[in-house]
Design an enzyme around this catalytic site. Sequence first.
Site, PDB file in Angstrom:
ATOM      1  N   ASP A  67      13.477  17.340   6.149  1.00 35.23           N
ATOM      2  CA  ASP A  67      12.576  16.546   5.153  1.00 35.23           C
ATOM      3  C   ASP A  67      12.060  17.126   4.034  1.00 35.23           C
ATOM      4  O   ASP A  67      11.664  18.273   3.999  1.00 35.23           O
ATOM      5  CB  ASP A  67      11.367  16.505   6.305  1.00 35.23           C
ATOM      6  CG  ASP A  67      10.058  16.014   5.768  1.00 35.23           C
ATOM      7  OD1 ASP A  67      10.020  15.404   4.703  1.00 35.23           O
ATOM      8  OD2 ASP A  67       8.854  16.159   6.635  1.00 35.23           O
ATOM      9  N   TYR A 160       1.043   3.154  -0.258  1.00 31.44           N
ATOM     10  CA  TYR A 160       2.440   3.394  -0.864  1.00 31.44           C
ATOM     11  C   TYR A 160       2.072   3.433  -2.463  1.00 31.44           C
ATOM     12  O   TYR A 160       2.704   4.179  -3.298  1.00 31.44           O
ATOM     13  CB  TYR A 160       3.435   2.333  -0.522  1.00 31.44           C
ATOM     14  CG  TYR A 160       4.993   2.324  -1.283  1.00 31.44           C
ATOM     15  CD1 TYR A 160       5.754   3.228  -0.866  1.00 31.44           C
ATOM     16  CD2 TYR A 160       5.082   1.346  -2.258  1.00 31.44           C
ATOM     17  CE1 TYR A 160       7.019   3.044  -1.564  1.00 31.44           C
ATOM     18  CE2 TYR A 160       6.107   1.308  -2.879  1.00 31.44           C
ATOM     19  CZ  TYR A 160       7.228   2.041  -2.464  1.00 31.44           C
ATOM     20  OH  TYR A 160       8.483   2.040  -2.896  1.00 31.44           O
ATOM     21  N   LYS A 164       2.720   6.084  -5.348  1.00 30.44           N
ATOM     22  CA  LYS A 164       3.914   6.014  -6.313  1.00 30.44           C
ATOM     23  C   LYS A 164       3.137   6.100  -7.726  1.00 30.44           C
ATOM     24  O   LYS A 164       3.706   6.199  -8.815  1.00 30.44           O
ATOM     25  CB  LYS A 164       4.414   4.580  -6.211  1.00 30.44           C
ATOM     26  CG  LYS A 164       5.480   4.431  -5.033  1.00 30.44           C
ATOM     27  CD  LYS A 164       6.431   5.527  -5.378  1.00 30.44           C
ATOM     28  CE  LYS A 164       7.831   5.238  -4.133  1.00 30.44           C
ATOM     29  NZ  LYS A 164       8.738   6.141  -4.340  1.00 30.44           N
ATOM     30  N   THR A 194      17.595  -3.281  -0.033  1.00 27.00           N
ATOM     31  CA  THR A 194      18.094  -1.999   0.602  1.00 27.00           C
ATOM     32  C   THR A 194      17.346  -2.260   1.989  1.00 27.00           C
ATOM     33  O   THR A 194      16.683  -3.233   2.240  1.00 27.00           O
ATOM     34  CB  THR A 194      17.550  -0.592  -0.031  1.00 27.00           C
ATOM     35  OG1 THR A 194      16.086  -0.622   0.103  1.00 27.00           O
ATOM     36  CG2 THR A 194      17.742  -0.476  -1.444  1.00 27.00           C
TER      37      THR A 194
HETATM   38  N1  LIG Z   1      14.350  -0.750  -3.169  1.00 32.67           N
HETATM   39  C1  LIG Z   1      13.391  -1.073  -3.832  1.00 32.67           C
HETATM   40  O1  LIG Z   1      13.354  -2.179  -4.071  1.00 32.67           O
HETATM   41  C2  LIG Z   1      12.508   0.057  -4.341  1.00 32.67           C
HETATM   42  C3  LIG Z   1      11.380  -0.409  -5.077  1.00 32.67           C
HETATM   43  C4  LIG Z   1      10.530   0.535  -5.702  1.00 32.67           C
HETATM   44  C5  LIG Z   1      10.650   1.827  -5.301  1.00 32.67           C
HETATM   45  N2  LIG Z   1      11.582   2.200  -4.338  1.00 32.67           N
HETATM   46  C6  LIG Z   1      11.877   3.535  -3.924  1.00 32.67           C
HETATM   47  O2  LIG Z   1      13.171   4.152  -4.174  1.00 32.67           O
HETATM   48  C7  LIG Z   1      13.492   5.105  -3.410  1.00 32.67           C
HETATM   49  C8  LIG Z   1      14.740   4.617  -2.417  1.00 32.67           C
HETATM   50  O3  LIG Z   1      14.413   3.488  -1.975  1.00 32.67           O
HETATM   51  P1  LIG Z   1      15.422   2.759  -0.884  1.00 32.67           P
HETATM   52  O4  LIG Z   1      15.208   1.183  -1.315  1.00 32.67           O
HETATM   53  O5  LIG Z   1      16.687   3.203  -1.158  1.00 32.67           O
HETATM   54  O6  LIG Z   1      15.051   2.851   0.458  1.00 32.67           O
HETATM   55  P2  LIG Z   1      15.872   3.235   1.742  1.00 32.67           P
HETATM   56  O7  LIG Z   1      14.999   3.477   2.927  1.00 32.67           O
HETATM   57  O8  LIG Z   1      17.404   2.409   1.804  1.00 32.67           O
HETATM   58  O9  LIG Z   1      16.408   4.749   1.463  1.00 32.67           O
HETATM   59  C9  LIG Z   1      15.606   5.829   1.481  1.00 32.67           C
HETATM   60  C10 LIG Z   1      16.188   7.196   2.061  1.00 32.67           C
HETATM   61  O10 LIG Z   1      15.337   8.364   2.090  1.00 32.67           O
HETATM   62  C11 LIG Z   1      15.395   9.141   3.255  1.00 32.67           C
HETATM   63  N3  LIG Z   1      14.094   9.789   3.319  1.00 32.67           N
HETATM   64  C12 LIG Z   1      13.050   9.189   3.958  1.00 32.67           C
HETATM   65  N4  LIG Z   1      12.005  10.167   4.121  1.00 32.67           N
HETATM   66  C13 LIG Z   1      12.758  11.292   3.958  1.00 32.67           C
HETATM   67  C14 LIG Z   1      12.325  12.609   3.754  1.00 32.67           C
HETATM   68  N5  LIG Z   1      11.014  13.046   4.009  1.00 32.67           N
HETATM   69  N6  LIG Z   1      12.988  13.566   3.510  1.00 32.67           N
HETATM   70  C15 LIG Z   1      14.468  13.328   3.372  1.00 32.67           C
HETATM   71  N7  LIG Z   1      14.715  12.071   3.238  1.00 32.67           N
HETATM   72  C16 LIG Z   1      14.117  11.060   3.427  1.00 32.67           C
HETATM   73  C17 LIG Z   1      15.773   7.886   4.367  1.00 32.67           C
HETATM   74  O11 LIG Z   1      16.416   8.609   5.428  1.00 32.67           O
HETATM   75  C18 LIG Z   1      16.685   7.149   3.715  1.00 32.67           C
HETATM   76  O12 LIG Z   1      18.076   7.364   3.714  1.00 32.67           O
HETATM   77  C19 LIG Z   1      11.948   5.230  -2.427  1.00 32.67           C
HETATM   78  O13 LIG Z   1      11.272   6.386  -3.119  1.00 32.67           O
HETATM   79  C20 LIG Z   1      11.422   3.669  -2.677  1.00 32.67           C
HETATM   80  O14 LIG Z   1      10.205   4.063  -2.379  1.00 32.67           O
HETATM   81  C21 LIG Z   1      12.673   1.181  -3.832  1.00 32.67           C
END
Ligand SMILES: NC(=O)c1ccc[n+]([C@@H]2O[C@H](COP(=O)([O-])OP(=O)(O)OC[C@H]3O[C@@H](n4cnc5c(N)ncnc54)[C@H](O)[C@@H]3O)[C@@H](O)[C@H]2O)c1
Length: 307
Positions: A67, A160, A164, A194
């Site tokens: 984590d 969230y 952010k 995702t």
């Molecule tokens: N997908 C989108 O459209 C979007 C939009 C805005 C922001 N984001 C941000 O982008 C980032 C990636 O998102 P994503 O869509 O790939 O999500 P996702 O859920 O597919 O991947 C997130 C990854 O982070 C890991 N993770 C979560 N908490 C953790 C921790 N405490 N320690 C280590 N690993 C941890 C999870 O196991 C997962 O593998 C995030 O910060 C998300 O908030 C995504």
Amino acid sequence: MLPDMGLLDGKVVIVTGAGRGIGRGEALECAAQGAAVVVAEFDPATGKTVADEIAAAGGRAVAVAGDVADAEVANGLVETAVREFGRLDALVNNAGILRDKTLAKMTDEDWDAVVRVHLRGHFLPTRAAVQHWKAEGKPGHVVHTASTSGLLGNFGQSNYGAAKAGIAAFSTIVAMEGARGGITSNAIAPTALTAMTLDLMPQEYKDQRDAALERGEFDFFAPENVAPLVAFLCSDASAHISGKVFGVQGDSIEIFQPFTSVAEVTNGGKRWDPEDIGGRIDELWTASGIQAGAENMMARMRYKILG
Ligand SMILES: NC(=O)c1ccc[n+]([C@@H]2O[C@H](COP(=O)([O-])OP(=O)(O)OC[C@H]3O[C@@H](n4cnc5c(N)ncnc54)[C@H](O)[C@@H]3O)[C@@H](O)[C@H]2O)c1
């Protein structure tokens, strides 16, 4: 196979949350650009799979399970980079989770879990990296992951969005503090399909996307589309860019205007009487075009989801 020359040849990059989604794409792209990658991931199985994928393509990677909001794990990432690959050049803070609820229904746990993973999960690895670079007298690059939910606001995401927006502010301040030592800090607000966002997308959008893919068209919402900008921001080619917030999705890279004051009313050198404000405050809306009531700020986004 890896290209002969890359933007990150000889560099070492940590990517958090790199087991899937956007982080996986970032880890693979940094490796493809020549970096050795520390794949930091909560889930040991997916983290190892990504590290194996990089190795199978001829790159260098090590998976660290844990984590990133835990200080021992976060500090261990920098130690691993130095022990395994001899240096650290860039950190990508990407790990994140959602616990969507409207405020009245939000539990303490929903709030704390999201704020912890995002804010603490950005703060701890960044502090460890900055301490390392300052001790070594070396420059470095940090890329943080904000969101339009924080920059613009999004219904049901007060936890969230607050985290952010905090990340965007954190990045700006790290940039100011790092400037003298050549440490850059930038934030991205990505959009991609995702595991995190799939359930949030209406079925008709998913159908449109499937149809576009069947026609062999560009997959605008592929998570891998975020990675090229991140690899660039991890490289010395971006050493002159810091404290910025970029939107990134598909083939698009945007720059967000920082929070700034756009209109003013003054009271002739005297403290305001609350009763007088009602008669003057409309001047702010007229001068700025900003609405008085709650606004769906997402409507201000430059791109619209699938047309
Ligand atoms: N997908 C989108 O459209 C979007 C939009 C805005 C922001 N984001 C941000 O982008 C980032 C990636 O998102 P994503 O869509 O790939 O999500 P996702 O859920 O597919 O991947 C997130 C990854 O982070 C890991 N993770 C979560 N908490 C953790 C921790 N405490 N320690 C280590 N690993 C941890 C999870 O196991 C997962 O593998 C995030 O910060 C998300 O908030 C995504």
